[in-house]
Scaffold this active site. Sequence first.
Site, PDB file in Angstrom:
ATOM      1  N   ASN A  96      40.131  34.276  50.483  1.00 37.76           N
ATOM      2  CA  ASN A  96      39.443  35.082  49.479  1.00 37.76           C
ATOM      3  C   ASN A  96      37.964  34.723  49.541  1.00 37.76           C
ATOM      4  O   ASN A  96      37.565  33.662  49.080  1.00 37.76           O
ATOM      5  CB  ASN A  96      40.021  34.784  48.086  1.00 37.76           C
ATOM      6  CG  ASN A  96      39.265  35.519  46.986  1.00 37.76           C
ATOM      7  OD1 ASN A  96      38.471  36.429  47.266  1.00 37.76           O
ATOM      8  ND2 ASN A  96      39.491  35.130  45.742  1.00 37.76           N
TER       9      ASN A  96
ATOM     10  N   SER B 146      41.340  24.788  45.817  1.00 40.50           N
ATOM     11  CA  SER B 146      40.851  23.671  46.645  1.00 40.50           C
ATOM     12  C   SER B 146      41.807  23.315  47.778  1.00 40.50           C
ATOM     13  O   SER B 146      41.933  22.145  48.141  1.00 40.50           O
ATOM     14  CB  SER B 146      40.546  22.449  45.775  1.00 40.50           C
ATOM     15  OG  SER B 146      39.530  22.745  44.843  1.00 40.50           O
TER      16      SER B 146
ATOM     17  N   GLU C 235      47.313  29.960  40.968  1.00 39.89           N
ATOM     18  CA  GLU C 235      46.036  29.265  41.119  1.00 39.89           C
ATOM     19  C   GLU C 235      45.675  28.592  39.800  1.00 39.89           C
ATOM     20  O   GLU C 235      45.160  29.253  38.886  1.00 39.89           O
ATOM     21  CB  GLU C 235      44.930  30.255  41.491  1.00 39.89           C
ATOM     22  CG  GLU C 235      45.172  30.987  42.791  1.00 39.89           C
ATOM     23  CD  GLU C 235      43.872  31.504  43.406  1.00 39.89           C
ATOM     24  OE1 GLU C 235      43.557  31.056  44.505  1.00 39.89           O
ATOM     25  OE2 GLU C 235      43.189  32.322  42.777  1.00 39.89           O
TER      26      GLU C 235
ATOM     27  N   GLU D 240      38.747  34.716  38.206  1.00 36.47           N
ATOM     28  CA  GLU D 240      37.314  35.008  38.018  1.00 36.47           C
ATOM     29  C   GLU D 240      37.121  36.410  37.454  1.00 36.47           C
ATOM     30  O   GLU D 240      36.211  36.648  36.660  1.00 36.47           O
ATOM     31  CB  GLU D 240      36.566  34.818  39.350  1.00 36.47           C
ATOM     32  CG  GLU D 240      36.466  33.335  39.696  1.00 36.47           C
ATOM     33  CD  GLU D 240      36.421  33.031  41.176  1.00 36.47           C
ATOM     34  OE1 GLU D 240      36.207  33.953  41.989  1.00 36.47           O
ATOM     35  OE2 GLU D 240      36.618  31.847  41.532  1.00 36.47           O
TER      36      GLU D 240
ATOM     37  N   GLY E 290      37.681  25.822  43.174  1.00 35.72           N
ATOM     38  CA  GLY E 290      36.287  25.502  43.469  1.00 35.72           C
ATOM     39  C   GLY E 290      35.839  24.151  42.944  1.00 35.72           C
ATOM     40  O   GLY E 290      34.640  23.854  42.923  1.00 35.72           O
TER      41      GLY E 290
ATOM     42  N   LYS F  84      35.559  36.062  47.987  1.00 34.03           N
ATOM     43  CA  LYS F  84      34.820  36.293  46.738  1.00 34.03           C
ATOM     44  C   LYS F  84      33.521  37.044  47.083  1.00 34.03           C
ATOM     45  O   LYS F  84      33.537  37.867  47.995  1.00 34.03           O
ATOM     46  CB  LYS F  84      34.585  34.966  46.013  1.00 34.03           C
ATOM     47  CG  LYS F  84      35.898  34.158  45.905  1.00 34.03           C
ATOM     48  CD  LYS F  84      35.826  32.949  45.049  1.00 34.03           C
ATOM     49  CE  LYS F  84      37.209  32.287  45.004  1.00 34.03           C
ATOM     50  NZ  LYS F  84      37.271  31.140  44.109  1.00 34.03           N
TER      51      LYS F  84
ATOM     52  N   HIS G  27      42.581  38.080  39.774  1.00 34.58           N
ATOM     53  CA  HIS G  27      42.012  36.755  40.050  1.00 34.58           C
ATOM     54  C   HIS G  27      41.393  36.205  38.760  1.00 34.58           C
ATOM     55  O   HIS G  27      40.824  36.952  37.964  1.00 34.58           O
ATOM     56  CB  HIS G  27      40.960  36.842  41.162  1.00 34.58           C
ATOM     57  CG  HIS G  27      40.569  35.488  41.656  1.00 34.58           C
ATOM     58  ND1 HIS G  27      39.665  34.696  40.985  1.00 34.58           N
ATOM     59  CD2 HIS G  27      40.992  34.761  42.722  1.00 34.58           C
ATOM     60  CE1 HIS G  27      39.545  33.537  41.630  1.00 34.58           C
ATOM     61  NE2 HIS G  27      40.347  33.553  42.689  1.00 34.58           N
TER      62      HIS G  27
HETATM   63  P1  13P Z   1      38.879  27.457  46.283  1.00 35.83           P
HETATM   64  O1  13P Z   1      39.756  27.353  47.499  1.00 35.83           O
HETATM   65  O2  13P Z   1      37.414  27.534  46.616  1.00 35.83           O
HETATM   66  O3  13P Z   1      39.206  26.417  45.253  1.00 35.83           O
HETATM   67  O4  13P Z   1      39.198  28.879  45.598  1.00 35.83           O
HETATM   68  C1  13P Z   1      40.510  29.217  45.354  1.00 35.83           C
HETATM   69  C2  13P Z   1      40.552  30.640  44.939  1.00 35.83           C
HETATM   70  O5  13P Z   1      40.101  31.009  43.878  1.00 35.83           O
HETATM   71  C3  13P Z   1      41.130  31.598  45.890  1.00 35.83           C
HETATM   72  O6  13P Z   1      41.328  32.827  45.274  1.00 35.83           O
END
Ligand code: 13P
Length: 251
Positions: free
Chosen positions: A10, A213, A168, A98, A174, A12, A96
Amino acid sequence: MTRTPLIAGNWKMHKTVDQAEQFVQGLLPRVSTADGVDVALCVPFTALAAMVDSTRGSRVEVYAQNMHWAEQGAYTGEVSAAMLVELDVHGVVLGHSERREHFGETDRALAVKVPAALASGLKVILCVGETEGERERGDTQRKLRYQIQEGLERVPTEQLGEIVIAYEPIWAIGTGLVATVEQAQDAVAFCRALVADRSSEQAERTRILYGGSMKPDNAAELLAEPDVDGGLIGGASLDPETFSAIVSAAA
Ligand code: 13P
């Protein structure tokens, strides 16, 4: 029942078309021989057409990161399922954390978006997960129950197995904090049990990913858990070397 693992990157809001092209030239030779694993890239809308073209004939599928539920209409700034299908996009990430946190995505909206995507022939990765506070309060299962039951409410039972769920934990996204293998397995198994409440047969088909992560050095142990069917990778998906290392860990 064996489920083929899925490793999905992903991106983003990262990568211009030019940067995306460079990434894909680095990735394709690295994943061409990885057997027994599905690979997807979830890219910004602006890079979808170029990525579909550049990955054609390879094992890499291309997903969008959001879509609107309506077929068309006065929804400035939004994109419909038909617009994605026209580009030969394979699927879409929905819900997601976010999007939930920053853009007001709700479980009510997802209950409509998920079946709309499926009906258009798009594959769906539905994201769920708890905050740090919810985990500390012992509310993880309650949150997952709500998100999964509502997100899948209008999905016909016989299509439940086509859905991919990404667990997640928000505190692991992140942050470099990764769930322990026990936390990941427990939560993913709980997600599967929620699907099994509708159909145990379909729940055996449903792929459930871990995200948060995931990196080359922790991927293998997470992927070795019996219910973890792959990963949704953020930061580590931005570099062909680290992303392909995770693909290899799943192969
Ligand atoms: P990270 O791997 O950067 O922690 O992000 C995970 C994520 O949100 C994938 O959709």
